[in-house]
Design an enzyme around this catalytic site. Structure first.
Site, mmCIF file in Angstrom:
data_model
loop_
_atom_site.group_PDB
_atom_site.id
_atom_site.type_symbol
_atom_site.label_atom_id
_atom_site.label_comp_id
_atom_site.label_asym_id
_atom_site.label_seq_id
_atom_site.Cartn_x
_atom_site.Cartn_y
_atom_site.Cartn_z
ATOM 1 C CG MET A 24 6.053 -1.590 4.834
ATOM 2 S SD MET A 24 4.819 -2.760 5.453
ATOM 3 C CE MET A 24 5.785 -3.740 6.544
ATOM 4 N NE ARG A 25 5.446 5.169 1.116
ATOM 5 C CZ ARG A 25 6.159 5.964 1.904
ATOM 6 N NH1 ARG A 25 5.565 6.777 2.746
ATOM 7 N NH2 ARG A 25 7.465 5.964 1.833
ATOM 8 N N GLY A 69 9.894 -8.545 -0.330
ATOM 9 C CA GLY A 69 9.201 -9.011 -1.532
ATOM 10 C C GLY A 69 9.021 -10.509 -1.646
ATOM 11 C CG ASN A 128 -2.855 -5.275 3.134
ATOM 12 O OD1 ASN A 128 -1.708 -5.334 2.673
ATOM 13 N ND2 ASN A 128 -3.094 -5.065 4.424
ATOM 14 C CE LYS A 130 -1.272 8.488 1.629
ATOM 15 N NZ LYS A 130 -1.432 7.837 2.908
ATOM 16 C CB ILE A 138 -4.365 2.975 0.221
ATOM 17 C CG1 ILE A 138 -3.442 1.764 0.027
ATOM 18 C CG2 ILE A 138 -4.971 3.441 -1.092
ATOM 19 C CD1 ILE A 138 -2.363 1.911 -1.010
ATOM 20 C CG HIS A 164 -2.338 -7.520 8.957
ATOM 21 N ND1 HIS A 164 -1.503 -6.422 9.058
ATOM 22 C CD2 HIS A 164 -2.540 -7.956 10.221
ATOM 23 C CE1 HIS A 164 -1.222 -6.212 10.335
ATOM 24 N NE2 HIS A 164 -1.844 -7.115 11.063
ATOM 25 C CG ASN A 191 3.797 -12.335 1.006
ATOM 26 O OD1 ASN A 191 3.056 -13.313 1.071
ATOM 27 N ND2 ASN A 191 4.436 -11.857 2.067
#
Ligand code: GRF
Length: 194
Positions: free
Chosen positions: A89-90, A11, A106, A64, A92, A108, A13
């Site tokens: 970490m999933r 966390g 996002n 999901k 969408i 990266h 960021n």
């Protein structure tokens, strides 16, 4: 403008963005943190800044789609305008994407389209490329493939270790993400007024 940050781990960021909101550099309300891991450190960071936390895992649901439908319901209840993925970490799924397309961003840790996926920093380091960096992009249904908003390069020195490169990347992230969000939100608010 109401933001929700999604995160799964450390966390750092999240914290950089929350601090920028707190000092008014990002003109928005940080309404909530959503975390899919109940013991993630990011939850402690949010609580210490008095930011509301919602946390549950896909394992708590039959599918999901049902997991994301519950998140969506909570976001709609809070009238969230923008989702910020900061180490979530999933992938969408369509349930969230259809409603929040163009309203989900996002970060990266590579210069996309190079080194997408879970290990952007490590993959660039072991590929022996002279530079890598950080990308901020809109989320689409691919893995780190959505339209790019901003990028910043990071040089990989001969003396860099994976550890030192990680530090350099994170330092860039903690400045770039709040700055880009601040600009984006300012521009959107300008458009709304005109
Ligand atoms: C960052 O490197 C980000 O680019 C990637 O996941 C990492 C999250 O770090 N998507 P933190 O949890 O914000 O410290």
């Amino acid at each position: 403008m109401k933001l929700a940050i999604f995160a799964s781990g450390n966390g750092s960021n999240f914290q950089a963005i929350a601090e920028a909101v707190a000092i008014g550099a990002i003109e928005a309300q940080l309404t909530l943190l959503f975390c899919d891991k109940k013991d993630a450190y990011v939850i402690k960071r949010a609580r210490s800044m008095s930011i509301p936390v919602i946390s549950f895992s896909p394992n708590d649901f039959e599918s999901k789609a049902m997991y994301e439908a519950e998140i969506l319901h909570l976001l709609e209840e809070e009238q969230i305008d923008l989702i910020v993925l900061a180490g979530y970490m999933r992938i969408i799924g369509p349930t969230l994407l259809e409603v929040f397309s163009k309203r989900m961003i996002n970060i990266h840790p590579s210069l996309l389209p190079d080194f997408p996926g879970l290990h952007g920093i490590k993959d660039a380091f072991y590929a022996n490329v002279p530079e890598t960096g950080v990308t901020i992009h809109y989320v689409d249904d691919g893995v780190d493939t959505g339209p790019i908003i901003a990028q910043e390069k990071v040089v990989i020195d001969m003396l860099d270790t994976l550890d030192s490169l990680e530090k350099k990347i994170h330092n860039v992230e903690h400045k770039l993400f709040p700055t880009v969000l601040a600009k984006l939100i300012k521009n959107q608010q300008g458009e709304g007024r005109s």
